[in-house]
Design a protein around this motif. Structure first.
Motif, PDB file in Angstrom:
ATOM      1  N   ALA A  64       0.826  -1.118  -0.041  1.00  0.00           N
ATOM      2  CA  ALA A  64      -0.024   0.126   0.067  1.00  0.00           C
ATOM      3  C   ALA A  64       0.794   1.324   0.041  1.00  0.00           C
ATOM      4  N   ALA A  65       2.154   1.076   0.011  1.00  0.00           N
ATOM      5  CA  ALA A  65       3.054   2.325  -0.038  1.00  0.00           C
ATOM      6  C   ALA A  65       3.066   2.712  -1.581  1.00  0.00           C
ATOM      7  N   PHE A  66       2.557   2.075  -2.299  1.00  0.00           N
ATOM      8  CA  PHE A  66       2.284   2.309  -3.829  1.00  0.00           C
ATOM      9  C   PHE A  66       1.159   2.626  -4.427  1.00  0.00           C
ATOM     10  N   ASP A  67       1.094   3.498  -5.359  1.00  0.00           N
ATOM     11  CA  ASP A  67      -0.228   3.495  -6.085  1.00  0.00           C
ATOM     12  C   ASP A  67      -0.729   2.491  -6.937  1.00  0.00           C
ATOM     13  N   GLY A  68       0.462   1.754  -7.587  1.00  0.00           N
ATOM     14  CA  GLY A  68       0.057   0.850  -8.782  1.00  0.00           C
ATOM     15  C   GLY A  68       1.352  -0.133  -8.593  1.00  0.00           C
ATOM     16  N   ILE A  69       1.206  -1.296  -9.029  1.00  0.00           N
ATOM     17  CA  ILE A  69       2.366  -2.424  -8.990  1.00  0.00           C
ATOM     18  C   ILE A  69       2.183  -3.203 -10.616  1.00  0.00           C
ATOM     19  N   ALA A 109      -2.495 -14.987  -7.346  1.00  0.00           N
ATOM     20  CA  ALA A 109      -2.718 -13.982  -6.146  1.00  0.00           C
ATOM     21  C   ALA A 109      -4.220 -13.831  -6.006  1.00  0.00           C
ATOM     22  N   ALA A 110      -5.073 -13.869  -7.081  1.00  0.00           N
ATOM     23  CA  ALA A 110      -6.501 -13.868  -6.960  1.00  0.00           C
ATOM     24  C   ALA A 110      -7.133 -14.946  -6.905  1.00  0.00           C
ATOM     25  N   GLY A 111      -6.491 -16.026  -6.544  1.00  0.00           N
ATOM     26  CA  GLY A 111      -7.220 -17.291  -6.414  1.00  0.00           C
ATOM     27  C   GLY A 111      -7.482 -18.194  -7.538  1.00  0.00           C
ATOM     28  N   ALA A 112      -6.951 -17.862  -8.775  1.00  0.00           N
ATOM     29  CA  ALA A 112      -6.832 -18.657  -9.931  1.00  0.00           C
ATOM     30  C   ALA A 112      -5.959 -19.478 -10.373  1.00  0.00           C
ATOM     31  N   ALA A 113      -6.044 -20.661 -10.805  1.00  0.00           N
ATOM     32  CA  ALA A 113      -5.149 -21.801 -11.242  1.00  0.00           C
ATOM     33  C   ALA A 113      -4.279 -21.213 -12.289  1.00  0.00           C
ATOM     34  N   VAL A 114      -2.948 -21.684 -12.301  1.00  0.00           N
ATOM     35  CA  VAL A 114      -2.122 -21.415 -13.234  1.00  0.00           C
ATOM     36  C   VAL A 114      -1.628 -22.850 -14.110  1.00  0.00           C
ATOM     37  N   THR A 115      -1.725 -23.237 -15.109  1.00  0.00           N
ATOM     38  CA  THR A 115      -1.455 -24.511 -15.602  1.00  0.00           C
ATOM     39  C   THR A 115      -0.467 -24.651 -16.774  1.00  0.00           C
ATOM     40  N   THR A 116       0.035 -25.436 -17.143  1.00  0.00           N
ATOM     41  CA  THR A 116       0.874 -25.480 -18.356  1.00  0.00           C
ATOM     42  C   THR A 116      -0.260 -25.831 -19.686  1.00  0.00           C
ATOM     43  N   GLY A 117       0.043 -25.155 -20.670  1.00  0.00           N
ATOM     44  CA  GLY A 117      -0.876 -25.211 -21.768  1.00  0.00           C
ATOM     45  C   GLY A 117      -0.802 -26.544 -22.362  1.00  0.00           C
ATOM     46  N   PRO A 118      -1.212 -26.714 -23.520  1.00  0.00           N
ATOM     47  CA  PRO A 118      -1.000 -27.883 -24.194  1.00  0.00           C
ATOM     48  C   PRO A 118       0.058 -27.680 -25.421  1.00  0.00           C
ATOM     49  N   THR A 119       0.663 -26.462 -25.631  1.00  0.00           N
ATOM     50  CA  THR A 119       1.635 -26.415 -26.745  1.00  0.00           C
ATOM     51  C   THR A 119       2.290 -24.969 -26.456  1.00  0.00           C
ATOM     52  N   PRO A 120       3.581 -24.741 -26.571  1.00  0.00           N
ATOM     53  CA  PRO A 120       4.094 -23.461 -26.304  1.00  0.00           C
ATOM     54  C   PRO A 120       3.412 -22.369 -27.402  1.00  0.00           C
ATOM     55  N   GLU A 121       3.430 -21.172 -26.792  1.00  0.00           N
ATOM     56  CA  GLU A 121       2.791 -20.021 -27.850  1.00  0.00           C
ATOM     57  C   GLU A 121       3.976 -19.343 -27.964  1.00  0.00           C
ATOM     58  N   ILE A 132       3.683 -13.902  -4.915  1.00  0.00           N
ATOM     59  CA  ILE A 132       2.243 -14.146  -4.872  1.00  0.00           C
ATOM     60  C   ILE A 132       1.573 -13.722  -3.886  1.00  0.00           C
ATOM     61  N   THR A 133       2.002 -14.171  -2.631  1.00  0.00           N
ATOM     62  CA  THR A 133       1.567 -13.544  -1.432  1.00  0.00           C
ATOM     63  C   THR A 133       1.549 -11.937  -1.241  1.00  0.00           C
ATOM     64  N   PHE A 134       2.466 -11.240  -1.658  1.00  0.00           N
ATOM     65  CA  PHE A 134       2.692 -10.056  -1.782  1.00  0.00           C
ATOM     66  C   PHE A 134       1.642  -9.411  -2.645  1.00  0.00           C
ATOM     67  N   LEU A 135       1.325  -9.813  -3.734  1.00  0.00           N
ATOM     68  CA  LEU A 135       0.446  -9.449  -4.721  1.00  0.00           C
ATOM     69  C   LEU A 135      -0.862  -9.489  -4.065  1.00  0.00           C
ATOM     70  N   ARG A 136      -1.421 -10.639  -3.433  1.00  0.00           N
ATOM     71  CA  ARG A 136      -2.670 -11.000  -2.646  1.00  0.00           C
ATOM     72  C   ARG A 136      -2.862  -9.842  -1.807  1.00  0.00           C
ATOM     73  N   HIS A 137      -1.835  -9.608  -1.013  1.00  0.00           N
ATOM     74  CA  HIS A 137      -1.838  -8.501  -0.017  1.00  0.00           C
ATOM     75  C   HIS A 137      -2.456  -7.161  -0.817  1.00  0.00           C
ATOM     76  N   ALA A 138      -1.698  -6.871  -1.934  1.00  0.00           N
ATOM     77  CA  ALA A 138      -1.846  -5.693  -2.683  1.00  0.00           C
ATOM     78  C   ALA A 138      -3.259  -5.574  -3.119  1.00  0.00           C
ATOM     79  N   LEU A 139      -3.799  -6.646  -3.601  1.00  0.00           N
ATOM     80  CA  LEU A 139      -5.204  -6.804  -4.064  1.00  0.00           C
ATOM     81  C   LEU A 139      -6.160  -6.574  -2.903  1.00  0.00           C
ATOM     82  N   ALA A 140      -5.893  -7.094  -1.909  1.00  0.00           N
ATOM     83  CA  ALA A 140      -6.667  -6.763  -0.633  1.00  0.00           C
ATOM     84  C   ALA A 140      -6.607  -5.475  -0.189  1.00  0.00           C
ATOM     85  N   ALA A 141      -5.493  -4.647  -0.296  1.00  0.00           N
ATOM     86  CA  ALA A 141      -5.484  -3.315   0.196  1.00  0.00           C
ATOM     87  C   ALA A 141      -5.834  -2.322  -1.053  1.00  0.00           C
ATOM     88  N   GLY A 142      -6.443  -2.887  -2.074  1.00  0.00           N
ATOM     89  CA  GLY A 142      -6.938  -2.180  -3.079  1.00  0.00           C
ATOM     90  C   GLY A 142      -5.692  -1.369  -3.945  1.00  0.00           C
TER      91      GLY A 142
END
Length: 266
Positions: free
Chosen positions: A50-55, A103-115, A77-87
């Motif tokens: 919260a010391a910053f206006d944006g990340i 950080a927002a609670g969504a899953a991150v997974t490996t895709g079917p092929t590199p892009e 990820i924990t830091f960004l979760r705290h940032a979102l909670a702090a607005g």
């Protein structure tokens, strides 16, 4: 008198590889931006987001699930979760978009092929109407891609862009944005990537021996457009969070004044 426009906007850049910086996004920063860069692999994170206006969380060759090999990833990820909670709004690019999603609670997974390489992306209707991205390009448009992983959409978010290979290319969550593709990279930045043996080996592995030259030639045809898109989007995002900050401060002053007028107010 100090006007709101004269007050510096405090931005934190989370960098995950030295050669993956803000790039052309930096062209959209206002002169009053006070940019603090943390190199996540070696620097401690600030105590309070919260010391910053944006990340702004940038890209990198690692993945959001690589916390065992890179412990700083889980800490970020924990830091960004705290940032979102702090607005505090977050603007995530490639790896940064995946870290934001996690950080927002969504899953991150490996895709079917590199892009990897120059690929086509299309805005959704909300993307075309979005206050940060609207009118910023043709639709569809070509961009530099370089990723293996993808993210689920966080709860409450809006899908802004898709590609044929990866449906989730960009999302908005409040004032935060996740962008999978690399608008920030021009030919000069790409040359820095190709000077790194690991990056060069990756693109050769994905596209063949001609991959580096083909990608650089592709960038020659789009870098003016993608660079302009990046700069315009950063300008609009900073204006958005700056306006929010102004409203927050006005509300805080009003609350303080009313509290002084009514000392019994809780």
């Amino acid at each position: 008198m100090t006007t709101r426009s004269a007050v510096p906007i405090r931005l934190l850049e989370l960098r995950h590889a030295e050669i993956e910086s803000l790039g052309t996004y930096a062209d959209g920063l206002p002169p009053r931006a006070d940019l603090h860069t943390v190199r996540a692999w070696r620097d401690p994170l600030p105590a309070d987001p919260a010391a910053f206006d944006g990340i702004v969380a940038m890209g990198g060759p690692m993945g959001a699930n690589d916390g065992t090999r890179h412990p700083w990833i889980d800490a970020e990820i924990t830091f960004l979760r705290h940032a979102l909670a702090a607005g505090v709004p977050v603007f995530g690019v490639c790896l940064g978009s995946q870290l934001l999603a996690a950080a927002a609670g969504a899953a991150v997974t490996t895709g079917p092929t590199p892009e990897i390489g120059i690929c086509s992306v299309e805005w959704t209707e909300p993307g075309l109407a979005d206050s940060v991205w609207k009118g910023s390009s043709d639709n569809p448009f070509d961009v530099m891609q370089w990723h293996y992983d993808t993210f689920d959409l966080p709860e409450g978010s809006t899908l802004l862009a898709s590609s044929t290979a990866y449906h989730h290319q960009a999302f908005r969550l409040g004032r935060s944005y996740g962008i999978q593709f690399h608008l920030e990279v021009d030919r000069r930045g790409f040359a820095e990537w190709m000077a790194d043996p690991d990056y060069r080996d990756e693109i050769v592995g994905a596209l063949g021996p001609q991959g580096p030259e083909e990608a650089s030639a592709g960038l020659a045809g789009i870098e003016s457009d993608t660079g302009a898109m990046a700069a315009a989007a950063m300008t609009r995002w900073v204006e958005l969070i700056s306006a929010d900050r102004g409203r927050t401060r006005t509300s805080a002053r009003t609350a303080t004044t009313n509290s002084r007028r009514n000392p019994l107010r809780g």
